[in-house]
Design a protein around this motif. Structure first.
Motif, short mmCIF file in Angstrom:
data_model
loop_
_atom_site.label_atom_id
_atom_site.label_comp_id
_atom_site.label_asym_id
_atom_site.label_seq_id
_atom_site.Cartn_x
_atom_site.Cartn_y
_atom_site.Cartn_z
N GLY A 28 -6.29 18.47 3.58
CA GLY A 28 -4.93 18.99 3.64
C GLY A 28 -3.95 17.89 3.36
N ALA A 29 -2.75 18.31 2.94
CA ALA A 29 -1.73 17.34 2.60
C ALA A 29 -1.28 16.59 3.86
CB ALA A 29 -0.53 18.05 1.97
N ASN A 30 -0.45 15.59 3.65
CA ASN A 30 0.11 14.88 4.78
C ASN A 30 0.91 15.83 5.65
OD1 ASN A 30 0.56 12.23 2.57
ND2 ASN A 30 -0.77 12.19 4.33
N LYS A 87 -14.33 12.43 -2.91
CA LYS A 87 -15.49 11.83 -2.25
C LYS A 87 -15.93 12.66 -1.05
CE LYS A 87 -15.97 7.19 -3.68
NZ LYS A 87 -14.67 6.67 -4.13
N VAL A 144 -10.20 13.25 -1.34
CA VAL A 144 -10.75 14.60 -1.33
C VAL A 144 -12.05 14.69 -2.13
CG1 VAL A 144 -10.26 16.98 -1.98
CG2 VAL A 144 -8.45 15.53 -1.07
N LYS A 149 -8.25 21.78 -6.98
CA LYS A 149 -8.14 20.80 -8.06
C LYS A 149 -6.70 20.41 -8.28
CE LYS A 149 -12.09 21.23 -11.08
NZ LYS A 149 -12.64 21.97 -12.23
N LYS A 150 -5.85 21.44 -8.34
CA LYS A 150 -4.46 21.21 -8.68
C LYS A 150 -3.73 20.45 -7.55
CE LYS A 150 -0.57 23.83 -10.52
NZ LYS A 150 0.21 23.96 -9.29
N ALA A 151 -3.97 20.92 -6.35
CA ALA A 151 -3.18 20.38 -5.25
C ALA A 151 -3.71 19.04 -4.74
CB ALA A 151 -3.13 21.39 -4.11
N TYR A 152 -5.03 18.86 -4.76
CA TYR A 152 -5.57 17.67 -4.09
C TYR A 152 -6.32 16.70 -4.98
CZ TYR A 152 -4.40 20.58 -0.15
OH TYR A 152 -3.73 21.36 0.73
N LEU A 153 -6.71 17.17 -6.13
CA LEU A 153 -7.50 16.26 -6.94
C LEU A 153 -6.72 15.73 -8.14
CD1 LEU A 153 -10.88 18.20 -6.80
CD2 LEU A 153 -10.25 16.13 -5.57
N GLY A 154 -5.46 16.08 -8.19
CA GLY A 154 -4.63 15.57 -9.27
C GLY A 154 -4.98 16.17 -10.60
N GLU A 213 -9.49 10.09 8.70
CA GLU A 213 -9.20 9.23 7.55
C GLU A 213 -9.85 7.86 7.65
OE1 GLU A 213 -5.54 9.54 5.68
OE2 GLU A 213 -4.89 11.32 6.77
N HIS A 251 -4.97 -0.40 -2.62
CA HIS A 251 -6.42 -0.31 -2.75
C HIS A 251 -6.85 0.82 -3.68
CE1 HIS A 251 -7.42 -3.37 0.10
NE2 HIS A 251 -6.74 -2.80 1.07
N GLN A 303 -8.31 11.92 2.84
CA GLN A 303 -7.41 12.13 1.71
C GLN A 303 -8.18 11.92 0.41
OE1 GLN A 303 -4.72 13.41 1.59
NE2 GLN A 303 -3.63 13.04 3.51
N PRO A 336 -5.00 12.30 -4.34
CA PRO A 336 -4.84 11.91 -5.75
C PRO A 336 -3.61 12.50 -6.43
CG PRO A 336 -7.13 12.36 -5.28
CD PRO A 336 -6.38 12.70 -4.04
N SER A 337 -3.28 13.76 -6.17
CA SER A 337 -2.11 14.30 -6.86
C SER A 337 -0.84 13.61 -6.40
CB SER A 337 -1.93 15.80 -6.62
OG SER A 337 -3.04 16.36 -6.09
N LEU A 358 -8.92 5.13 4.98
CA LEU A 358 -7.53 4.76 4.76
C LEU A 358 -7.34 3.25 4.73
CD1 LEU A 358 -4.56 6.21 4.86
CD2 LEU A 358 -4.46 5.02 7.02
N GLY A 359 -6.74 2.79 3.64
CA GLY A 359 -6.42 1.37 3.57
C GLY A 359 -7.60 0.47 3.30
N GLU A 370 0.81 -1.23 0.00
CA GLU A 370 0.00 0.00 0.00
C GLU A 370 0.83 1.27 0.00
OE1 GLU A 370 -3.49 0.08 2.31
OE2 GLU A 370 -3.71 -2.09 2.38
#
Ligand SMILES: Nc1ncnc2c1ncn2[C@@H]1O[C@H](COP(=O)(O)OP(=O)(O)OP(=O)(O)O)[C@@H](O)[C@H]1O
Ligand SMILES: Nc1ncnc2c1ncn2[C@@H]1O[C@H](COP(=O)(O)OP(=O)(O)OP(=O)(O)O)[C@@H](O)[C@H]1O
Ligand SMILES: CC(C)C[C@H](N)C(=O)O
Ligand SMILES: [Mg+2]
Ligand SMILES: [Mg+2]
Lengths: 336, 258, 234, 298, 375
Positions: free
Chosen positions: C34-36, C196, C194, C228-233, C160, B211, C192, B185-186, C163-164, B178
């Motif tokens: 937010g990012a990690n 959904k 985002v 969009k750019k930072a979190y949705l790829g 989260e 996953h 994460q 996503p980015s 997660l997993g 994993e």
């Protein structure tokens, strides 16, 4: 081990000079001490040095490898008795230990080879006991090694032909002096410092951090743990021998709970996992009762107030001091 | 086809439960293989079996044609199978560089005596190890963090460091459990690129659990699906996505491949 | 319902949360993105009293809870499914759920809650008697959420939750979250996933390096180019 | 060897085992929650014995009252120690907490010596407890009977408490994960307090049993039984309450039979025997007989 | 209790006006129950001597240090007495094991060391010519015990239980067996325990009870803190055979801890009968009581009291406080009368040949049986 190990190679170049300067300074200080101090204070200086040897070597296993060992005193006993028996004059053995097995009855060796033999014997024992026991973790390992100490103690108490049991071997040659002690201390520091700054040392800290991950990157857990344990045992044995020949006696009581916990106290008070911490812990925990607390409890005039004799106060104060240090500096006085 | 890893009928029995039941796989050199399946299907257990972190109940594993069943975990790593963990397991209190050095050093050539004497061969070797590790950090984009304690790295970088550490051992087969978990996503798109790059640069074979379907479907040439410890499907991304068993057990609905 | 004013949180010297303010209305589903390492978990832990505030104030239903002990907050109706799940590995699945209802009266009937959770996650029912430590990651996640629900919380903090998890379960979890919302549970959701999260949330805050960078309704943020750019790829 | 002989040894073993078991439970209960080896536990046992003695003799209260009051006083001491010395160290390393408890132990021993004098003191028990029963070649005092019965009663009560009460559940949860327990609304400090109350009061009972069986109390009387009880807890699987009881009885029985059944020259190897058994148990079961394997999941 | 002569009143500058005498005792730790009373009596004697004008016109200054029942601390403390405090004589300790550790330090510095309580007869030979015992040797008391068992109790079979944890108990048992066998006795069974840790003797006692034929006497070689315990456990398990022990039994603790009916039929050898109405004994007991508000706890107090007087006597005869002169004067000691009997170091032996007192416990009271001088 610190971030600086990367620069180890660079540092190595200036090191000989710094090291030489340090050694000369140490030599000079010892010289002066030897000259001005009487037997009592020299004994304390010796005790400090011996405790440095013991705590720094204990730190390798407990601090750097994360092996919670309480077996150091057992290795000290092995070293202390081995050297006592090897350096005892043959004539004395005949009267003092008449039932000694003949292979021991007829040997007599100088101090240095005896020390080395004692160290190697401890290494062998470390491998024998370590191989099964080092599979355990945490407190389970701690009690198993504590058990090793008790077993060694019981053996010493019962093989009276060789050890005189509880009475111990007394009247040993007073070989230990500050030269021996500090030469060994310097060697101990050097060896452990070298080991820590090599792949072995890094593997040890890796095991401490996460043994499973260490295994996954190819660290052989068994062999590295054994190596750490054995190096610790080697210096513990030599420290034990120096200790015995400082007191001029070895007895099972010397190498028992209070010794073991005393060492762990020094380690924790100084700062576990740090070499300067180990040294500092050894110094402070040796000196505090010896130079201060013991005097206090015998009754003293302090700023015009007469404090009466109160034996036991030194232990009480020492315990309180340990608790306070640990609470306020949980990583030790020099811990990061 | 050059088979790098082959597992035959691996089984792991826990008290009442077969976590892995008769699992077999053949992975060829250079491949990126995926392993998916519902939670608790036995994926991580499979990785544990392949790396000897858990003893198998039965079955055999061959690596480069040699039988490696029951070989100790550290030796597996030396043979060239390295992994990352589902829950990150770094050496938290050591620096980034130290983390990598520890892994890199399994190929060291000096002995104990030269450590004590700090002999020229020791110094040379140490320098070589450091250089190699720094190079790897450079590749992974972690060079600026080299002196930071692993515990203080942001999560994403911790995952990267785990990969770097595994790479430092010099593996032929890299198992990733994993790798994209907890990434947005980015971030996971970026990771995909990185994995491809590493595969090419280090001539790796990669076997991964994930996953994140977008991630798996895009990256893996072939995918296995595990359910209740047994394989229920094996094939290309397209085949897997349309396999009704997989959909009902795992995907819920066909994924729109990106 | 919950209002945070100028929160500042430190780990030793390092500041993890910088002057963060936000609020959650009763019945709302608010996403925290937010990012990690942005500080999302730290905020969750601060709300639930596990992390001390350096400065700032948190009020809950008008009551200042900035220094209330963590275990008391549970009684006030704040419950969480923590990062890393933190289930009781040596206790059985059932016992884990029972402990979730610790604050309830001994005599209170918790059978209905347990049944509700088994309906949400049938996998848990199958493993009822198993030590929770033996569950797979996803199963543990379900258990953590289920356990958090056992106290019948008013405010649910989810760190989260997907997660997993396998895709099927991710769907499931999001459905469950929506169900919970419909049942009038107020939720703060860290995700994460985002896309959904924004789909189901009412509003969202975006955290960057410990500070609130953006906030607005979920719809606005979904269309925000930065997000969009930072979190949705892209 | 006659069966009388064996029965006599077994009664000896049972009473020693009961004392170990009660003491071991205290170690285990605290360890389970805090991962702390409370070395001062043996000294709480010692204080419990002194308290019981003082209450029974100096204050001339009835013996059952002495039992209960000494349990309460010991509990108070245990809770105080926890609050002052251990609570600040919740997140410290194993070595650190170990030496803290060791320091507490030294502190208590020395204070006890200053207050009660280092001389051992007679421990009075009511006359009827001293009555010796003889059946064939087997003899025992009422005190021994009391030791065995009281231990069993206390252990059963504790088991019910842990299994049935909410506090019991809270203790098991806290033993597992303190943070998560807090999230469930469990007041972990209260749980720890209860653990110390239970552990210390059982230690007080063990202390007064030791005092009653051997007729004396002394400031260092807690060290050896404390250590043995700790070994018992580890053998049983430290952190596990039935394990502690099991370990206590196994150790008591093993020890007495070791000395009793083997020729006398082995008697002196008693302690070595104890620890060899310990090490062997750990090699076969690295977390003790009933201990749960440490989580090595990846 | 602020003793006038105690501690370091930092009067080291006043130097020559006092004679410094070092007292090494294990005042804390496992040995404390023996050594604390000794220290009290040691100080008491010094006070008395000073009150009556001191020795050679000089006052005695006692510098006492705590060995903490730890060999390393003990040796360190003696070293400090010798090197830093510059004492002229060292005295103290009741346990042979500790004396063997500490003695060599004084020996090396050429300072006489008189142990107040250690009785292992090997000590002087093992330590050297500055080492003296104030009590008799264990061989003497064990011989007396063996003779008493055979002749007075008519017991020709014995059970011997030995604490293997100390030189004293080991030696005592060894000498008892030697004499007993020599004089025709038979040992039915020997058993052991470790006094450092064991408190439960039920296994050994059960083994005793299962002997096909019960021995007529039980010789239990135990330290003071354990003898009452052993006797009590013996009686509680239904063994009523007479018990004999050594000077370790001479403490009120025997009865206090052993219990009243239980300690009946117990005999022991010792240095003096503290219940003796002999003038010197009552004088000591009264003085101790008035200074410390309690009875002297055991015979080791009396021995330490004698030791101080013995030292003062030797310094007086030496006419100087030079350590070697004191040593020489000690060697000349002949017929010094103390509370614990008469001390003479004849023929260069540094162990006095003192008579042995045999006592019997009767309903909690120690009763004088006889005084013998075995040969
Ligand atoms: N040590 C163990 N003891 C008992 N059962 C175990 C143990 N380890 C794993 N299991 C069980 O084996 C099954 C497979 O677990 P595994 O961790 O391999 O799942 P997974 O496929 O990796 O799932 P996830 O995607 O959730 O990580 C699970 O049902 C789990 O409960
Ligand atoms: N116990 C800790 N000690 C020191 N620093 C910490 C600790 N926990 C978190 N941090 C730091 O605080 C910052 C915020 O962490 P936090 O866990 O709140 O982030 P997050 O947004 O939840 O990230 P993720 O998505 O990885 O869960 C990070 O830089 C992290 O390294
Ligand atoms: C306490 C005493 C009986 C000690 C004994 N005199 C010895 O030499 O050790
Ligand atoms: Mg998994
Ligand atoms: Mg987080």
């Amino acid at each position: 081990m610190d971030a600086g190990l990367v620069e180890a190679t660079n540092r190595q170049k200036q090191l000989p000079f710094k090291a030489a300067a340090g050694l000369i300074l140490l030599f000079a200080v010892l010289m002066v001490m030897n000259f001005v101090l009487n037997g009592y204070y020299l004994r304390i200086v010796n005790l400090v040095g011996i405790n440095i040897i013991l705590v720094v070597s204990l730190n390798l296993t407990n601090g750097f490898t994360g092996i919670f060992s309480l077996g150091h005193a057992a290795f000290m006993a092995i070293g202390g008795y081995t050297v006592a028996l090897l350096t005892m004059p043959v004539e004395r053995k005949a009267v003092y230990l008449p039932d000694l097995p003949s292979f021991l009855a007829h040997v007599y060796l100088p101090f240095l080879p005896s020390l080395i033999i004692a160290g190697l014997l401890a290494v062998i024992c470390a491998y024998l006991i370590g191989y099964p026991v080092l599979k355990l973790r945490g407190h389970y390992l701690a009690v198993a090694t504590l058990g090793f100490m008790v077993i060694i103690n019981v053996l010493i108490m019962n093989f009276r032909d060789i050890t005189r049991g509880n009475s111990g071997l007394t009247g040993l040659q007073p070989y230990t002096n500050i030269w021996w002690t500090y030469a060994v201390a310097v060697i101990t520091l050097y060896v452990i410092w070298r080991v820590l700054n090599s792949t072995y040392g890094r593997a040890m800290t890796a095991i401490r951090e996460d043994d499973l991950a260490a295994e996954a990157v190819g660290v052989n857990l068994v062999s590295i743990k054994l190596m750490s344990f054995a190096i610790g045992a080697f210096f513990a044995a030599i420290g034990g021998a120096l200790y015995g020949h400082l007191l001029t006696m070895v007895s099972p009581n010397d190498f028992s709970y209070s010794m073991m916990f005393g060492l762990v106290v020094m380690l924790v008070v100084g700062g576990i996992g740090s070499i300067p911490g180990a040294v500092f812990g050894a110094v402070i925990v040796t000196l505090l009762p010896e130079l201060f607390l013991n005097k206090l409890e015998r009754g003293i005039d302090l700023l015009g107030i007469h404090l009466p004799q109160m034996f036991g106060v030194s232990q009480v104060l020492m315990s309180v001091a340990i608790i306070l240090i640990v609470i306020f500096k949980p990583k030790g006085l020099l811990g990061k | 086809m050059d088979v790098l890893l082959e597992a035959i009928e691996l089984t792991k029995q826990y008290k009442g439960l077969k976590a892995v039941a008769g699992y077999s796989v053949k992975i060829s050199r250079g491949e990126i293989r995926g392993l998916i399946g519902p939670n608790g299907a036995g994926k991580t257990t499979t990785f544990n079996l392949l790396t000897s972190m858990v003893k198998s109940t039965s079955g055999n594993i061959y690596f480069e044609g040699k039988k490696i069943t029951g070989v100790r975990a550290d030796q597996i790593a030396r043979l060239g199978i390295c992994r990352t963990f589902q829950n990150i397991r770094l050496f938290k209190n050591l620096t980034v560089l130290e983390n990598v050095l520890i892994a890199a050093q399994i190929k060291k050539k000096y002995n104990f005596m030269s450590v004590l004497l700090s002999s020229p061969s020791f110094l040379r070797e140490e320098k070589h190890l450091v250089d190699r590790s720094l190079e790897l950090l450079e590749t992974m984009g972690l060079i600026n963090a080299k002196d930071i304690k692993a515990r203080n790295l942001p999560y994403g970088q911790q995952r990267k460091l785990e990969i770097a550490r595994a790479l430092a051992v010099g593996p032929k087969l890299l198992l990733l459990d994993e790798p994209a978990a907890g990434m947005n996503p980015s971030e996971s798109t970026e990771l995909m690129g990185l994995i491809r790059y590493l595969r090419d640069k280090f001539k790796l074979t990669i076997f991964l659990i994930e996953h994140d379907m977008k991630f798996v479907m895009n990256l893996c040439e072939k995918i296995q699906v595990l359910n209740y410890g047994t394989l229920i499907a094996e094939g290309s991304a397209a085949e897997i996505q349309n396999n009704p068993d997989v959909i009902s057990a795992y995907l819920g609905r066909a994924v729109e491949s990106a | 319902m919950l209002k945070a004013d100028n929160l500042n949180v430190f780990y030793d010297q390092i500041q993890a949360i910088k002057d963060v303010s936000f609020e959650i209305q009763e019945g709302e589903l608010v996403a925290l993105l937010g990012a990690n390492g942005a500080g999302k978990t730290t905020i969750i832990r601060t709300i639930s009293g596990l992390q001390k505030l350096r400065s700032g104030k948190i009020t809950y239903n008008g009551q200042d809870i900035s220094t209330t002990e963590a275990h008391k907050l549970v009684r006030l109706g704040i419950s969480q499914s923590p990062e890393g799940r933190q289930i009781f590995g040596r206790l059985t699945v059932l016992e884990n759920l029972q402990i979730g209802a610790f604050i309830k009266d001994k005599k209170a009937d918790i059978g209905a809650e347990i049944k509700y959770i088994y309906d949400l996650f049938p996998a848990l029912k199958e493993r009822e008697k198993l030590a929770a430590g033996a569950l797979s990651g996803g199963e543990q996640q379900m258990l953590a959420i289920g356990r958090a629900l056992m106290s019948s919380p008013k405010l649910l903090l989810l760190d989260e939750p997907s997660l997993g998890l396998a895709p099927l379960l991710v769907e499931k979890i999001f459905e469950v979250i929506q169900t919970l919302k419909r049942n009038n549970i107020t939720i703060l959701l860290v995700e994460q996933n985002v896309y959904k999260a924004l789909e189901i949330a009412d509003r969202a805050y975006v955290l960057e390096s410990g500070a609130i960078k953006l906030h607005g309704t979920a719809g606005d943020l979904l269309n925000n180019s930065e997000v969009k750019k930072a979190y949705l790829g892209g | 060897m006659s069966s009388d002989y064996f029965i006599q040894q077994l009664t000896n073993a049972l009473s020693l085992g009961s004392i170990y078991a009660l003491t071991a439970i205290g170690y285990t209960i605290v360890y389970g929650i805090l991962r702390l080896i409370n070395f001062a536990h043996g000294d709480i046992l010692m204080l419990g014995a002194y308290f019981a003695g003082i209450i029974f003799v100096q204050l001339a209260m009835p013996f059952p009252a002495a039992i209960i009051l000494s349990m309460m006083l010991a509990a108070l001491i245990g809770v105080t120690i926890e609050r002052a010395a251990y609570r600040p160290l919740r997140r410290a390393t194993e070595e650190t907490t170990l030496i803290t408890s060791f320091a507490v132990s030294i502190l208590m021993q020395n204070l006890a010596m200053m207050i009660f004098s280092p001389q051992p003191k007679k421990f009075e028990i009511p006359g009827f407890l001293q009555t010796v029963h003889t059946m064939g070649n087997v003899s025992f005092t009422n005190m021994k009977v009391l030791i065995i019965l009281l231990s069993v009663v206390l252990m059963v009560a504790l088991t019910i408490f842990i299994k049935r009460t909410k506090m019991g559940i809270a203790m098991r949860a806290s033993a597992e994960n303190i943070d998560a327990s807090t999230m469930m609304g469990i007041d972990v400090n209260a749980v720890v307090r209860v653990a110390f109350i239970i552990g210390s009061s059982l230690a007080a009972v063990a202390g007064l049993m030791l005092g009653g069986q051997y007729g004396q109390v002394s400031p260092l009387m807690g060290f050896v039984p404390g250590l043995k009880a700790f070994v018992a807890a580890v053998i049983g699987g430290i952190g596990n309450i039935p394990g502690a009881a099991l370990g206590g009885y196994l150790l008591g029985i093993g020890e007495v039979l070791f000395v009793g059944l083997l020729p006398s020259q082995f008697s002196e190897f008693r302690d070595a025997f104890v620890f060899i058994v310990l090490i062997l148990v750990l090699l076969v079961r690295p977390t003790g007989i009933l201990g749960i394997e440490e989580d090595r999941r990846v | 209790s602020g003793q006038s002569n105690s501690g370091e009143t930092e009067s080291e500058g006043a130097g020559d006006s006092t004679i410094k005498i070092g007292g090494i005792f294990n005042i804390t730790g496992g040995q404390a129950s023996l050594d604390q009373p000794s220290l009290n009596a040691f100080q008491l004697a010094a006070d008395e001597i000073n009150a009556s004008g001191g020795v050679n016109g000089q006052q005695i200054e006692v510098i006492s240090v705590d060995g903490k029942s730890d060999p390393a601390t003990t040796t360190s403390a003696v070293q400090e007495l010798v090197d830093v405090k510059k004492v002229k004589v060292v005295a103290g300790l009741s346990d042979s094991t500790y004396v063997l550790a500490a003695g060599p330090i004084a020996q090396q510095a050429g300072i006489p060391f008189i142990t107040s309580g250690a009785t292992a007869p090997e000590i002087p030979d093992q330590v050297g010519d500055y080492m003296f015992l104030a009590p008799f040797g264990d061989n003497i008391q064990a011989y007396a015990a063996a003779d008493f068992a055979l002749n007075d109790l008519n017991a020709d079979t014995a059970w011997v239980l030995t604490d293997t944890g100390s030189d004293y108990t080991l030696g005592l048992a060894k000498y008892f067996k030697e004499r007993y066998l020599d004089k025709g006795g038979k040992i039915s069974l020997e058993d052991k325990y470790n006094g450092a840790s064991d408190v439960d003797f039920s296994a050994q006692i059960t083994r005793l009870k299962n002997l096909p034929e019960q021995p007529k006497v039980l010789f239990v070689s135990a330290q003071p803190d354990k003898c009452g315990l052993v006797v009590k456990q013996l009686r509680d398990m239904g063994v009523d055979t007479p018990v004999i022990g050594g000077d370790g039994y001479d403490t009120p603790d025997l009865v206090k801890l052993g219990g009243v009916p239980q300690t009946n039929n117990t005999y022991f050898t010792t240095h003096v009968s503290l219940g003796n109405t002999d003038g010197s004994v009552t004088k000591f007991v009264d003085a101790y009581k008035s200074k410390y508000n309690k009875e002297p706890e055991n015979a080791f107090a009396a021995l330490a009291y004698d030791t101080m007087y013995l030292i003062a006597d030797a310094i007086g005869r030496a006419g100087s406080d030079d350590p070697t002169a004191i040593r020489d004067a000690l060697l000349q000691t002949d017929g010094f009368k103390g509370v614990t009997g008469t001390i003479s170091y004849q023929d260069g032996s540094r162990i006095p040949l003192k008579s042995v007192t045999i006592m019997k416990v009767d309903n909690g009271n120690f009763e004088f049986v006889k005084e013998v001088l075995p040969n």
